[in-house]
Design an enzyme around this catalytic site. Structure first.
Site, mmCIF file in Angstrom:
data_model
loop_
_atom_site.group_PDB
_atom_site.id
_atom_site.type_symbol
_atom_site.label_atom_id
_atom_site.label_comp_id
_atom_site.label_asym_id
_atom_site.label_seq_id
_atom_site.Cartn_x
_atom_site.Cartn_y
_atom_site.Cartn_z
ATOM 1 N N TYR A 60 -20.615 -32.238 -10.720
ATOM 2 C CA TYR A 60 -20.200 -31.571 -9.502
ATOM 3 C C TYR A 60 -19.483 -30.253 -9.740
ATOM 4 C CZ TYR A 60 -20.956 -36.673 -7.121
ATOM 5 O OH TYR A 60 -21.503 -37.269 -7.079
ATOM 6 N N LEU A 216 -18.871 -40.943 5.593
ATOM 7 C CA LEU A 216 -18.006 -39.583 7.663
ATOM 8 C C LEU A 216 -20.168 -39.010 7.360
ATOM 9 C CD1 LEU A 216 -14.491 -38.576 7.456
ATOM 10 C CD2 LEU A 216 -15.916 -40.517 7.988
ATOM 11 N N GLY A 219 -18.885 -35.025 7.210
ATOM 12 C CA GLY A 219 -18.113 -34.966 7.888
ATOM 13 C C GLY A 219 -18.270 -35.028 9.634
ATOM 14 N N ARG A 226 -19.935 -30.243 17.049
ATOM 15 C CA ARG A 226 -20.507 -29.956 18.249
ATOM 16 C C ARG A 226 -22.466 -30.221 18.171
ATOM 17 N NH1 ARG A 226 -18.054 -34.253 21.005
ATOM 18 N NH2 ARG A 226 -16.261 -34.290 19.088
#
Ligand SMILES: NC(=O)c1ccc[n+]([C@@H]2O[C@H](COP(=O)([O-])OP(=O)(O)OC[C@H]3O[C@@H](n4cnc5c(N)ncnc54)[C@H](OP(=O)(O)O)[C@@H]3O)[C@@H](O)[C@H]2O)c1
Length: 367
Positions: A60, A216, A219, A226
């Protein structure tokens, strides 16, 4: 906050928070993520809320995640209280044929690197990061067991491996009396439910807790993207990167986001909390690894288990996000299974699931 309740990881005696902290966002080397100050705030917030399970990997942010985590843990003298998980497998940058993958030579070197960066002499959980298609299950489980015997690792996990390979490793461990695999780390969210075909039942049958990543969808399920207007944030940055884990802006997913938005409105909860709550209560899930690049994101995510999703709203989300059932999985749906019994009613399983099986972690909460 419900985060200070702890559940066992798989069949191990290790108690972990239902929401674990992902630290792939610690560092900005990959063009997104948190700077050191924000990362420290995220870390402090998680520990202050009672969280104990922290996930990182040697790869990472080119090692920054582990290095900062080591500093943060030392600053709070929290090594004992934290359940620290890291991973090995990716080649950290040179043209060395054994500088990556899951062969013994690399694994032992990689773990030394992780311990050095993290400033600790043991990992609570060590994951194989990604299947390398080469190393035998036999070599993997023996190498991992040597690390346990040497005291460098407490518990073992597999991430991003085929189900048959995980099953083979676990069966070898069982039959040889070796340290078993306690956790399977896999991608799972309302928009990525493919693990349900194989891994839910695998985890339940063979005693591995599911540790969920990208709950998620990087995100997307926070509602901040949108349709036609996804210009900032990780998914926008990584669009066209070629990494499939970040390609979530699809027509199918916009429909799932719309259903989630509707359910969240009815519950008067933010979408991110509803999405996390949904996945945390799926069968076999031991822990959901949440990521955040800002403290206020984590603050909201940590409240995801403070409410119950009513059955009818859960079903609405189940249906809106139902994964396709390709061959041979359509043979395991109730429609086809009914043909095995000549139409007699044999059980009350919901389509494709095993909700009547005792799920790892449930009922073993420690307050
Ligand atoms: N084993 C593996 O192969 C693997 C792969 C990936 C991840 N992981 C692990 O899983 C962890 C979590 O994965 P993830 O970071 O992809 O999880 P995620 O929860 O799907 O995505 C986290 C991102 O979503 C956005 N976000 C989070 N909370 C938000 C909120 N309340 N409101 C608005 N936006 C929000 C942020 O994006 P922005 O930064 O764009 O604002 C954040 O960086 C990682 O840190 C890592 O430890 C493992």
């Amino acid at each position: 906050m419900s985060i200070d309740r702890y559940y066992t990881l798989g069949r191990s005696g290790l108690r972990v928070s239902r929401l674990s902290l992902g630290t792939m966002t610690f560092g900005t080397e990959w063009g997104w993520g948190a700077d050191k100050d924000a990362a420290r705030q995220v870390f402090d917030l998680y520990l202050d809320a009672g969280g104990n399970f922290i996930d990182t990997a040697d790869a990472y942010t080119n090692g920054t995640s582990e290095a900062w985590l080591g500093e943060f843990i030392a600053a709070r003298q929290a090594r004992d209280q934290v359940v620290l998980a890291s991973k090995f497998g990716f080649n950290l940058g040179n043209r060395n044929a054994n500088g990556g993958g899951n062969g013994r030579k690399h694994v032992l070197k990689a773990v030394e690197g992780s311990l050095r960066r993290l400033g600790t002499d043991y990992l609570d959980v060590l994951y194989l990061h990604v299947w390398d298609q080469i190393t035998s299950a036999d070599e993997v489980i023996r190498t991992l067991n040597d690390l346990v015997r040497d005291g460098k690792v407490r518990h073992l996990g597999l991430s991003d491996v085929p189900a048959w390979y995980a099953a083979r490793i676990q069966t070898l461990a069982e039959w040889r009396g070796l340290e078993p695999i306690s956790a399977l780390q896999l991608q799972y969210s309302l928009v990525e439910r493919n693990l349900e075909h194989e891994y839910t039942r695998l985890a339940i049958e063979l005693g591995m807790g599911l540790a969920v990543w990208s709950p998620l969808a990087s995100g997307l399920l926070s509602g901040k993207y949108r349709k036609g207007d996804a210009t900032s944030g990780r998914l926008a940055t990584m669009q066209g990167s070629g990494n499939p884990a970040f390609q979530h802006l699809s027509e199918r997913n916009w429909q799932i986001v719309a259903a989630l938005e509707d359910v969240a409105r009815q519950l008067d909860r933010p979408m991110n909390q509803v999405a996390l709550n949904w996945v945390a209560h799926r069968p076999a899930v031991s822990s959901v690894t949440v990521g955040a690049s800002r403290p206020e994101q984590l603050k909201s995510n940590l409240q995801a288990l403070d409410f119950e999703l009513p059955v009818e709203l859960r079903q609405r989300l189940d249906e809106a996000s139902a994964p396709p059932q390709p061959f041979p999985y359509y043979f395991f749906t109730n429609t086809m299974q009914g043909m095995l019994y000549g139409g007699a009613t044999v059980g009350d399983k919901p389509d494709g699931y095993h909700a009547n099986v005792l799920v790892s972690g449930s009922g073993s909460g420690v307050s």
